[in-house]
Design an enzyme around this catalytic site. Structure first.
Site, PDB file in Angstrom:
ATOM      1  N   ASP A 141      34.494  16.010  11.978  1.00 29.08           N
ATOM      2  CA  ASP A 141      35.400  15.600  13.055  1.00 29.08           C
ATOM      3  C   ASP A 141      35.118  16.378  14.330  1.00 29.08           C
ATOM      4  OD1 ASP A 141      39.050  15.448  13.485  1.00 29.08           O
ATOM      5  OD2 ASP A 141      37.422  14.164  14.230  1.00 29.08           O
ATOM      6  N   LYS A 144      30.642  13.975  18.240  1.00 24.89           N
ATOM      7  CA  LYS A 144      30.149  12.854  17.423  1.00 24.89           C
ATOM      8  C   LYS A 144      28.619  12.825  17.312  1.00 24.89           C
ATOM      9  CE  LYS A 144      34.389  12.519  17.244  1.00 24.89           C
ATOM     10  NZ  LYS A 144      34.989  13.365  16.189  1.00 24.89           N
ATOM     11  N   ASP A 169      35.344  11.180  10.508  1.00 28.30           N
ATOM     12  CA  ASP A 169      36.340  10.574  11.393  1.00 28.30           C
ATOM     13  C   ASP A 169      35.627   9.875  12.556  1.00 28.30           C
ATOM     14  OD1 ASP A 169      39.040  11.700  13.551  1.00 28.30           O
ATOM     15  OD2 ASP A 169      38.843   9.870  12.361  1.00 28.30           O
ATOM     16  N   GLU A 199      43.943   7.586  16.235  1.00 23.80           N
ATOM     17  CA  GLU A 199      45.222   8.277  16.065  1.00 23.80           C
ATOM     18  C   GLU A 199      46.209   7.945  17.188  1.00 23.80           C
ATOM     19  OE1 GLU A 199      42.274   9.701  15.851  1.00 23.80           O
ATOM     20  OE2 GLU A 199      42.023  11.334  17.259  1.00 23.80           O
TER      21      GLU A 199
HETATM   22  C1  LIG Z   1      35.710   7.414  24.680  1.00 21.89           C
HETATM   23  C2  LIG Z   1      36.681   8.160  23.774  1.00 21.89           C
HETATM   24  C3  LIG Z   1      36.997   9.502  24.024  1.00 21.89           C
HETATM   25  C4  LIG Z   1      37.877  10.196  23.190  1.00 21.89           C
HETATM   26  C5  LIG Z   1      38.422   9.515  22.115  1.00 21.89           C
HETATM   27  C6  LIG Z   1      39.362  10.210  21.240  1.00 21.89           C
HETATM   28  C7  LIG Z   1      38.824  11.096  20.158  1.00 21.89           C
HETATM   29  C8  LIG Z   1      39.425  10.961  18.910  1.00 21.89           C
HETATM   30  C9  LIG Z   1      39.031  11.818  17.871  1.00 21.89           C
HETATM   31  O1  LIG Z   1      39.606  11.713  16.642  1.00 21.89           O
HETATM   32  C10 LIG Z   1      38.058  12.780  18.072  1.00 21.89           C
HETATM   33  O2  LIG Z   1      37.722  13.575  16.994  1.00 21.89           O
HETATM   34  C11 LIG Z   1      37.461  12.916  19.331  1.00 21.89           C
HETATM   35  C12 LIG Z   1      36.434  13.958  19.616  1.00 21.89           C
HETATM   36  O3  LIG Z   1      35.753  13.890  20.635  1.00 21.89           O
HETATM   37  N1  LIG Z   1      36.342  14.967  18.762  1.00 21.89           N
HETATM   38  C13 LIG Z   1      35.451  16.075  19.042  1.00 21.89           C
HETATM   39  C14 LIG Z   1      36.042  17.322  18.456  1.00 21.89           C
HETATM   40  C15 LIG Z   1      35.697  18.508  18.914  1.00 21.89           C
HETATM   41  C16 LIG Z   1      36.320  19.762  18.342  1.00 21.89           C
HETATM   42  O4  LIG Z   1      35.368  20.395  17.488  1.00 21.89           O
HETATM   43  C17 LIG Z   1      34.785  21.518  18.143  1.00 21.89           C
HETATM   44  N2  LIG Z   1      33.342  21.377  17.989  1.00 21.89           N
HETATM   45  C18 LIG Z   1      32.567  20.412  18.509  1.00 21.89           C
HETATM   46  N3  LIG Z   1      31.298  20.560  18.110  1.00 21.89           N
HETATM   47  C19 LIG Z   1      31.264  21.669  17.331  1.00 21.89           C
HETATM   48  C20 LIG Z   1      30.228  22.344  16.625  1.00 21.89           C
HETATM   49  N4  LIG Z   1      28.969  21.895  16.675  1.00 21.89           N
HETATM   50  N5  LIG Z   1      30.547  23.442  15.908  1.00 21.89           N
HETATM   51  C21 LIG Z   1      31.819  23.857  15.861  1.00 21.89           C
HETATM   52  N6  LIG Z   1      32.855  23.272  16.509  1.00 21.89           N
HETATM   53  C22 LIG Z   1      32.561  22.187  17.243  1.00 21.89           C
HETATM   54  C23 LIG Z   1      35.261  21.457  19.584  1.00 21.89           C
HETATM   55  O5  LIG Z   1      35.396  22.759  20.127  1.00 21.89           O
HETATM   56  C24 LIG Z   1      36.601  20.769  19.441  1.00 21.89           C
HETATM   57  O6  LIG Z   1      37.627  21.644  19.013  1.00 21.89           O
HETATM   58  C25 LIG Z   1      37.842  12.061  20.376  1.00 21.89           C
HETATM   59  C26 LIG Z   1      38.103   8.199  21.850  1.00 21.89           C
HETATM   60  C27 LIG Z   1      37.241   7.506  22.692  1.00 21.89           C
HETATM   61 MG   LIG Z   2      38.563  12.821  15.200  1.00 22.23          MG
END
Ligand SMILES: Cc1ccc(Cc2cc(O)c(O)c(C(=O)NC/C=C/[C@H]3O[C@@H](n4cnc5c(N)ncnc54)[C@H](O)[C@@H]3O)c2)cc1
Ligand SMILES: [Mg+2]
Length: 221
Positions: A141, A144, A169, A199
């Site tokens: 999660d 992406k 997810d 969500e």
């Molecule tokens: C266009 C659009 C935009 C947003 C949404 C909505 C939407 C709905 C969702 O359920 C989503 O999970 C997301 C989403 O982008 N999630 C990314 C989540 C990152 C978290 O994880 C952390 N992280 C990211 N890469 C790493 C990594 N390598 N090692 C360790 N931690 C990492 C970050 O520090 C953040 O804490 C977005 C829907 C559509």
């Molecule tokens: Mg998510």
């Protein structure tokens, strides 16, 4: 300076949930994000699918990539057998600090190991630094575009055994096309899609459930 969204989520948890009650923590976050401020937690609708997968699989070792505010961390850990452990990776220090507070508030600090760092750096170190053999369940999660490279890294590091489940997810929204293509077409996985919604919205989304079959996989190479 104003508060951050994770700080506001923590405040909502402390105000509207009971210390030591993971269910009330999960409900407080869902309530806040449904009625006050959207946040990228897996949420209540997809959360029920996550619950079913965890209850069916009864995993002893779980890896979560992307802790954020520990919503799914708490939701999953709450359903694990007593001796089970969950390792969650989060590279944003502010999010990790809030996540740690929420994990402690929920009373799950014994079950959960929160590591501040990037998945790409830490996955290769989990075996020797945490005595992990293999993971029974991996919940993806985080960013992406990291789903596929981190899945290949897990394979390379021998952290998946046949029967291990990858639960991803957002395979529709925001979408993870390269990851989906891989797990759906590789002989190393048996994959199925659970349709749901993004969500707290009506947008289409879903979870991909992929069972690792082994590096040889089945069928022709
Ligand atoms: C266009 C659009 C935009 C947003 C949404 C909505 C939407 C709905 C969702 O359920 C989503 O999970 C997301 C989403 O982008 N999630 C990314 C989540 C990152 C978290 O994880 C952390 N992280 C990211 N890469 C790493 C990594 N390598 N090692 C360790 N931690 C990492 C970050 O520090 C953040 O804490 C977005 C829907 C559509
Ligand atoms: Mg998510």
């Amino acid at each position: 300076t104003g508060s951050t969204r994770p700080q506001r989520i923590l405040r909502a948890v402390q105000k509207n949930s009971t210390r030591g009650s993971p269910c009330s923590v999960v409900n407080a976050i869902d309530d806040y994000c449904k009625h006050k401020e959207w946040a990228m937690n897996v949420g209540d609708e997809k959360g029920i699918i996550v619950d079913d997968v965890v209850l069916e699989l009864k995993p002893i070792t779980v890896l979560e990539l992307g802790t954020y505010c520990a919503y799914s961390t708490v939701r999953i850990a709450n359903l694990l057998p007593p001796e089970a452990k969950l390792i969650t990776l989060e590279f944003n220090a502010e999010s990790a600090a809030i996540a740690r507070e929420i994990i402690t508030w929920a009373g799950l600090e014994e079950k959960i190991q929160l590591i501040i760092g990037a998945s790409g750096d830490w996955i290769p170190r989990l075996k020797e630094e945490f005595g992990i053999e293999t993971f029974d369940l991996v919940f993806l999660d985080h960013w992406k575009d990291r789903y596929l490279p981190d899945t290949k890294l897990l394979e390379k590091c021998g952290l998946l055994k046949p029967g291990a489940v990858l639960l991803a997810d957002n395979v529709i929204c925001p979408g993870t096309p390269d990851y989906l293509d891989y797990v759906r077409n590789s002989p190393r996985y048996k994959s199925k899609f659970y349709r749901s919604h993004l969500e707290y919205t009506q947008e289409e989304d879903g979870l991909e459930h992929s069972v690792f079959l082994g590096m040889a996989g089945r069928g022709a190479e």
